[in-house]
Design a protein around this motif. Structure first.
Motif, mmCIF file in Angstrom:
data_model
loop_
_atom_site.group_PDB
_atom_site.id
_atom_site.type_symbol
_atom_site.label_atom_id
_atom_site.label_comp_id
_atom_site.label_asym_id
_atom_site.label_seq_id
_atom_site.Cartn_x
_atom_site.Cartn_y
_atom_site.Cartn_z
ATOM 1 N N ASN A 134 0.844 -1.188 0.000
ATOM 2 C CA ASN A 134 0.000 0.000 0.000
ATOM 3 C C ASN A 134 0.884 1.244 0.000
ATOM 4 O O ASN A 134 1.001 1.936 1.009
ATOM 5 N N GLU A 135 1.531 1.490 -1.125
ATOM 6 C CA GLU A 135 2.498 2.589 -1.229
ATOM 7 C C GLU A 135 1.800 3.924 -0.966
ATOM 8 O O GLU A 135 0.700 4.168 -1.457
ATOM 9 N N ILE A 136 2.464 4.769 -0.184
ATOM 10 C CA ILE A 136 1.867 6.063 0.160
ATOM 11 C C ILE A 136 1.892 6.987 -1.052
ATOM 12 O O ILE A 136 0.923 7.640 -1.397
ATOM 13 N N PHE B 273 6.795 2.482 -11.951
ATOM 14 C CA PHE B 273 7.973 2.405 -11.080
ATOM 15 C C PHE B 273 7.547 2.016 -9.663
ATOM 16 O O PHE B 273 8.218 1.250 -8.986
ATOM 17 N N ARG B 274 6.455 2.571 -9.202
ATOM 18 C CA ARG B 274 5.979 2.263 -7.851
ATOM 19 C C ARG B 274 4.494 1.965 -7.908
ATOM 20 O O ARG B 274 3.669 2.851 -8.029
ATOM 21 N N MET B 275 4.167 0.681 -7.834
ATOM 22 C CA MET B 275 2.762 0.281 -7.956
ATOM 23 C C MET B 275 2.276 -0.334 -6.652
ATOM 24 O O MET B 275 3.069 -0.683 -5.787
ATOM 25 N N LYS C 228 17.746 5.267 -10.306
ATOM 26 C CA LYS C 228 16.887 4.789 -9.215
ATOM 27 C C LYS C 228 17.020 3.265 -9.107
ATOM 28 O O LYS C 228 17.381 2.589 -10.084
ATOM 29 N N GLU C 229 16.623 2.746 -7.932
ATOM 30 C CA GLU C 229 16.760 1.304 -7.691
ATOM 31 C C GLU C 229 15.952 0.471 -8.682
ATOM 32 O O GLU C 229 14.757 0.689 -8.872
ATOM 33 N N LEU C 230 16.654 -0.495 -9.269
ATOM 34 C CA LEU C 230 15.999 -1.456 -10.157
ATOM 35 C C LEU C 230 15.982 -2.832 -9.483
ATOM 36 O O LEU C 230 15.029 -3.586 -9.605
HETATM 37 P P1 ATP Z 1 12.009 1.344 -2.897
HETATM 38 O O1 ATP Z 1 13.126 1.794 -1.997
HETATM 39 O O2 ATP Z 1 12.100 1.884 -4.295
HETATM 40 O O3 ATP Z 1 10.656 1.466 -2.281
HETATM 41 P P2 ATP Z 1 12.444 -1.231 -1.834
HETATM 42 O O4 ATP Z 1 13.851 -1.108 -1.368
HETATM 43 O O5 ATP Z 1 11.333 -1.137 -0.864
HETATM 44 O O6 ATP Z 1 12.197 -0.212 -3.063
HETATM 45 P P3 ATP Z 1 12.597 -4.040 -2.105
HETATM 46 O O7 ATP Z 1 11.756 -4.300 -0.936
HETATM 47 O O8 ATP Z 1 14.072 -4.261 -1.997
HETATM 48 O O9 ATP Z 1 12.312 -2.552 -2.653
HETATM 49 O O10 ATP Z 1 11.998 -4.849 -3.351
HETATM 50 C C1 ATP Z 1 12.818 -5.419 -4.354
HETATM 51 C C2 ATP Z 1 12.471 -4.894 -5.725
HETATM 52 O O11 ATP Z 1 11.065 -4.926 -5.952
HETATM 53 C C3 ATP Z 1 12.863 -3.441 -5.944
HETATM 54 O O12 ATP Z 1 14.214 -3.325 -6.335
HETATM 55 C C4 ATP Z 1 11.912 -3.025 -7.060
HETATM 56 O O13 ATP Z 1 12.443 -3.389 -8.333
HETATM 57 C C5 ATP Z 1 10.671 -3.848 -6.788
HETATM 58 N N1 ATP Z 1 9.642 -3.043 -6.126
HETATM 59 C C6 ATP Z 1 9.544 -2.765 -4.808
HETATM 60 N N2 ATP Z 1 8.449 -2.028 -4.547
HETATM 61 C C7 ATP Z 1 7.828 -1.833 -5.740
HETATM 62 C C8 ATP Z 1 6.636 -1.158 -6.138
HETATM 63 N N3 ATP Z 1 5.859 -0.562 -5.256
HETATM 64 N N4 ATP Z 1 6.301 -1.162 -7.454
HETATM 65 C C9 ATP Z 1 7.079 -1.783 -8.368
HETATM 66 N N5 ATP Z 1 8.199 -2.443 -8.045
HETATM 67 C C10 ATP Z 1 8.589 -2.471 -6.750
#
Ligand code: ATP
Length: 512
Positions: free
Chosen positions: A250-252, A259-261, A330-332
């Motif tokens: 449940n992303e804020i 990218f963030r779903m 950004k983190e992939l």
């Molecule tokens: P971020 O810091 O960007 O929120 P995270 O460090 O919480 O990411 P992880 O928990 O390490 O992410 O999850 C591993 C991978 O899952 C991430 O590198 C990313 O590619 C993917 N991921 C994480 N959250 C999401 C999201 N809300 N939507 C799409 N992909 C995601």
């Protein structure tokens, strides 16, 4: 085109050509939830296949599983998600928009970093070959001023993060005069913790004990199946378990397209090893995963490692592979050395031994583990944003072409009869029959050949095959290459091999 504009154009392109649609769009969509259309699903499946085969087929000691989204609620107690899978949120009272407090501060810090980089670039331009970056950074007053500002805020931020001090987050935001991008004001609420897990109920009695969670990561499915896989597969350490599947958070703040779903897909692998050997495997998987990315040919300069300064309590090493997205690096993918944290916690909570008997050492222990975790959707965005190209053509014309790595392209070949008559559609059908068992294809006889080429360019089809009147006589066809637009004449009998060389996943995997 600025990076920002490129991003907007990309989102529109994804919709127009059937890659990605907002979920439930006829009801105005659902925030941060997206559907993959007819083209998107093919590209996504190809990305998953590239990962799956690289993991499970190229590593004899890595096997795959497919565990469920629903798991016993205790799983998330053991993993720490119930207690600590939180983000610090803050609201702007004027715009009523919600933000992640940590992201506001990180964005502020990135802007200072950008300013410093610009100053350094100016110096480089001014001094040319005699430029000494280290000296410039140590003496230029503008750089020094910005660096001081950065260090002060960064140190406060790291301390607040470590102490989980929500008031200090707010104070940093106020002190730095960080404003809401919508209202432009500094009128912020307090910072609160917000758990990111979605929950639902497994039965309909309404008891609170019935609450279960939609998994926020696929990894826990691997940990709870560890014993079953190890025993039934007679696996010897070190070995890995890979999994692809949906995860829910449940992303804020979810304003960056896919990218963030809130519902997304992960490809995760947990590699179990003897305690004390984990750093060796951490290094190995770091290199292995970077190679997998660079192998796609999207430019080694577009990837970088970002080692974590602050480690999660269960990790003894962590790095991200960052990609140069239209909105910056950004983190992939994340690579973490997770020690025995998860297996030990599950062992303690479920009361069953989760251990490995090591015949060489003559003892049993809980294995350590290194995790590689990548989001399918982020990988999709990386491929798409890198592939999107606008090219000027001779005569003032231009074309939009998706230069997707050919083995990942949704459609590999388009069969195009030059005209809709004179036996060309029939011969084209023969060509289709020749290739359809090997490649995803499209048959298209509508509009001029130029328009049809543009349509295929826009979805990234590596080859267009034109069937013309001459083909009836010589049984040859014209094959146009997506990237060079060069055309070659090829016997129909050799077509399959010609296409295969470029689009087959085999070639990609062989280079790993
Ligand atoms: P971020 O810091 O960007 O929120 P995270 O460090 O919480 O990411 P992880 O928990 O390490 O992410 O999850 C591993 C991978 O899952 C991430 O590198 C990313 O590619 C993917 N991921 C994480 N959250 C999401 C999201 N809300 N939507 C799409 N992909 C995601």
């Amino acid at each position: 085109m600025t990076q920002d504009e490129l991003f907007k154009v990309l989102v529109a392109h994804c919709k127009e050509y059937g890659f990605i649609f907002p979920s439930s769009e006829i009801y105005d969509g659902l925030a941060a939830v997206y559907d993959y259309g007819q083209m998107g699903v093919e590209l996504k499946n190809n990305i998953k296949r590239y990962w799956w085969e690289a993991m499970t087929r190229l590593n004899e000691n890595v096997v795959g599983i497919d565990s469920c989204v629903f798991m016993h609620p205790k799983v998330w107690v053991a993993s720490g998600h119930v207690a600590a899978f939180n983000d610090p949120l803050i609201d702007n009272k004027d715009s009523k928009k919600r933000y992640r407090a940590d992201v506001l501060i990180e964005d502020y810090l990135s802007k200072i970093e950008e300013k410093i980089s610009k100053e350094v670039a100016k110096g480089r331009k001014k001094f040319g070959d005699s430029f000494n970056e280290e000296e410039y950074r140590a003496t230029n007053p503008n750089v020094l001023r910005e660096q001081k500002k950065y260090d002060e805020v960064h140190n406060r931020y790291v301390a607040a993060e470590q102490a989980n001090d929500l008031n200090e987050y707010r104070q940093i935001i106020l002190d730095c005069k960080i404003v809401c991008p919508i209202s432009g004001t500094c009128n912020w609420t307090d910072v609160r913790q917000f758990n990111l897990m979605f929950s639902t109920q497994i039965s309909n009695t309404g008891e609170s004990d019935d609450r279960i969670y939609l998994r926020p990561e696929t990894a826990q499915g691997i940990f709870v199946d560890y014993l079953n896989v190890q025993k039934t597969g007679h696996m010897k350490l070190p070995f890995g378990i890979a999994q692809i599947g949906k995860a829910f958070r449940n992303e804020i703040v979810a304003r960056q397209f896919i990218f963030r779903m809130r519902e997304f897909e992960q490809m995760e692998m947990e590699f179990f090893c003897r305690p004390g050997t984990e750093m060796e495997f951490f290094e190995k998987w770091k290199q292995n995963r970077m190679k997998w990315h660079v192998n796609l040919g999207m430019g080694a300069e577009n990837y970088r490692f970002h080692d974590h300064e602050k480690l999660a309590h269960y990790a003894n090493a962590a790095t991200d592979i960052e990609f140069n997205f239209p909105f910056g690096f950004k983190e992939l993918e994340g690579i973490h050395s997770r020690t025995d944290f998860d297996l030990s916690n599950h062992q303690a909570l479920c009361g069953k031994k989760i251990q490995y008997f090591d015949p060489e050492m003559g003892e049993s222990y809980v294995p350590y583990c290194v995790e590689t975790s990548i989001g399918v959707d982020r990988m999709f965005l990386a491929v798409l944003s890198h592939s999107y190209t606008v090219e000027e053509l001779e005569g003032g014309d231009s074309r939009v072409v998706l230069k997707i790595p050919a083995p990942l392209a949704p459609v590999k070949v388009a069969i195009l009869p030059l005209v809709k008559k004179d036996g060309l559609p029939e011969l084209s059908q023969e060509v289709v029959n020749e290739i359809k068992y090997d490649f995803a294809y499209q048959y298209d006889e509508k509009d001029s050949i130029g328009k049809r080429y543009r349509r295929q360019d826009a979805i990234g089809t590596p080859f267009c095959v034109t069937v013309d009147n001459e083909s009836l006589q010589d049984r040859c066809v014209t094959v146009r290459d997506r990237d060079t637009m060069e055309q070659v004449r090829i016997p129909i009998a050799e077509l399959r091999q010609h296409i295969d060389e470029k689009v087959n996943m085999r070639g990609l995997l062989r280079n790993l």
